[in-house]
Design an enzyme around this catalytic site. Structure first.
Site, short mmCIF file in Angstrom:
data_model
loop_
_atom_site.label_atom_id
_atom_site.label_comp_id
_atom_site.label_asym_id
_atom_site.label_seq_id
_atom_site.Cartn_x
_atom_site.Cartn_y
_atom_site.Cartn_z
N SER A 17 -8.62 9.64 0.23
CA SER A 17 -9.28 8.27 0.58
C SER A 17 -10.29 8.07 1.71
CB SER A 17 -8.02 7.42 1.06
OG SER A 17 -7.52 8.05 2.17
N HIS B 154 -7.81 6.29 -5.67
CA HIS B 154 -9.46 6.12 -5.42
C HIS B 154 -9.81 6.95 -6.81
CE1 HIS B 154 -9.24 4.25 -1.33
NE2 HIS B 154 -8.34 4.95 -1.40
N LYS C 82 -7.59 -1.55 -5.81
CA LYS C 82 -8.92 -0.78 -5.63
C LYS C 82 -9.75 -0.98 -6.93
CE LYS C 82 -6.83 1.21 -1.62
NZ LYS C 82 -5.87 2.23 -1.37
C1 LIG Z 1 -4.73 2.02 -0.52
C2 LIG Z 1 -3.85 3.40 -0.65
C3 LIG Z 1 -2.46 3.20 -0.62
C4 LIG Z 1 -1.66 2.00 -0.52
O1 LIG Z 1 -1.92 1.05 -1.54
P1 LIG Z 1 -1.85 -0.50 -1.19
O2 LIG Z 1 -1.61 -1.26 -2.59
O3 LIG Z 1 -3.11 -0.99 -0.59
O4 LIG Z 1 -0.44 -0.65 -0.36
C5 LIG Z 1 -1.72 4.36 -1.10
N1 LIG Z 1 -2.56 5.50 -1.38
C6 LIG Z 1 -3.86 5.66 -1.09
C7 LIG Z 1 -4.56 7.05 -1.19
C8 LIG Z 1 -4.47 4.48 -0.83
O5 LIG Z 1 -5.86 4.69 -0.40
#
Ligand SMILES: *Cc1c(COP(=O)(O)O)cnc(C)c1O
Length: 386
Positions: free
Chosen positions: A179, A207, A239
């Site tokens: 990330s 991602h 995302k």
């Molecule tokens: C953003 C993210 C999460 C958390 O997800 P949310 O739905 O925002 O709680 C978990 N793992 C990774 C790698 C992330 O980038």
């Protein structure tokens, strides 16, 4: 000042002195390439809405129509009366999309990770995590009560040393696309290490899904890996998909186990049905509109070429996450502020999100950016640097 919590202010001062203080920017506009901040319009280079779907008209109208039908609140957890037809169909479509028996929705990715790892492991078991894993994966591992081992980033040899000594159930856990770095986990080698050591492999591809692979199937599609290779696949919906929530996809046995035992699934309110309906539309766009992924590749390549010419320190990344390593936290914050003055929002990422001494500007791209905006960002970076 009242006495209660007064002892916290010293701690807050320390955070400030280390240039690690965090504050929110208030956004007055929809998500997109242009954001309104303090009455100004700035170009957004730090969102995870890579495909530009958070404010896509079809996704928005699906959300509105579903709110007319289902209302806003889901009323309860999935196991009581909150599991709507919208959630159910989306789960089936996500299972299809990932080529797995089943998928299970969670209200957030953070909760999915805590829930999965704790449901699969307990005392007497062992969890192995990449040093650069997302905080929710690390917290999930610690929370599970299993023996907790971090291995050097993307270092399967180092992982094998730890795996050899382990007893009980073994779970290897990794980000897919990392990330904060944008690089890819060595999933083929990890899946071999897992098979050799009778361990399970869990990939959090928050991602990668939607962004990487011909159909947006993420790193597993990129490497051609299936359910046997990666038994636990976790993805987020906030995302690349542009909405909210998360899911885990895998075998029937895995999903049933999570329904019975994942506490962050059982003891929380289901996400709104309208979010599920909006996500169904965004999933369709993710699969159909390959141009969004092609555009992201083009933008990242253009940026890497230009940044290289400016002598900026980039990382090995073939994703829309293109961090510029600064090192010192104060310098990272100063550069981010200077960019904001120039009309570009790029966030400074500092410890403990990234290792000490590796503070960075995390530049991300959206399929909605135009190439000239990349050039403008590079010009601004050049001016600030000199
Ligand atoms: C953003 C993210 C999460 C958390 O997800 P949310 O739905 O925002 O709680 C978990 N793992 C990774 C790698 C992330 O980038």
């Amino acid at each position: 000042m009242t006495a209660a919590f007064s002892q916290l202010t010293g701690n807050l001062d320390t955070i400030k002195q280390r240039a690690l203080y965090r504050s929110r920017r208030v956004i007055a506009s929809p998500q997109g390439i242009n954001l309104q901040i303090d009455g100004r319009t700035v170009v957004n280079f730090c969102s995870n809405d890579y495909l530009g779907l958070a404010n896509h008209p079809d996704v928005v109208s699906a959300f509105k129509a579903a709110a007319d039908h289902y209302g806003v609140g889901s009323g309860s957890a999935h196991l009581i009366c909150g599991h709507s037809a919208a959630h159910h169909v989306l789960e089936e479509e996500l299972a299809d999309f990932t080529g797995r028996d089943r998928a299970l929705l969670f209200s957030t990715g953070y909760m999915a990770n805590i829930g999965v790892i704790s449901a699969l492991l307990g005392r007497g078991d062992a969890v192995f995590e990449d040093r650069l894993n997302h905080a929710s994966l690390l917290d999930g591992g610690l929370f599970s009560g299993a023996r907790f081992k971090r291995y050097a980033h993307a270092d399967v040899e180092n992982l094998n040393v730890h795996l050899n000594k382990a007893t009980g159930n073994k779970l290897i856990v990794t980000d897919g696309v990392f990330s904060m770095d944008g690089d890819f986990a060595p999933l083929k080698a990890l899946s071999l290490a897992a098979k050799d050591n009778d361990a399970w492999l869990m990939v959090d591809d928050a991602h990668g899904l939607g962004v990487i692979g011909e159909r947006g199937g993420g790193l597993l599609e990129h490497y051609g890996l299936n359910l046997e290779d990666v038994p636990v696949l976790m993805g987020t919906l906030g995302k690349g998909f542009g909405t909210f929530g998360a899911f885990v996809a895998g075998s029937d046995a895995l999903i049933e186990t999570l329904i019975q035992q994942a506490r962050t699934y059982i003891y929380t309110t289901a996400l709104p049905a309208a979010v599920a309906e909006a996500t169904r539309i965004s999933l369709k766009i993710v699969i159909a509109e390959n141009w969004r992924r092609d555009k992201l590749k083009k933008l990242a390549e253009r940026f890497r070429l230009g940044a290289g010419q400016l002598g900026l320190e980039l990382m090995v990344s073939a994703s829309p996450i293109q961090p510029i390593i600064i090192g010192d936290s104060q310098r990272a914050v100063d550069t981010s502020n200077a960019l904001l003055n120039a009309g570009f929002l790029v966030s400074a990422i500092r410890p403990p999100t990234v290792p000490k001494g590796s503070s960075r500007l995390r530049v991300t791209f959206s399929a909605l950016h135009e190439e000239h905006q990349i050039d403008q960002l590079l010009d601004a970076l050049n001016l600030i640097k000199t």
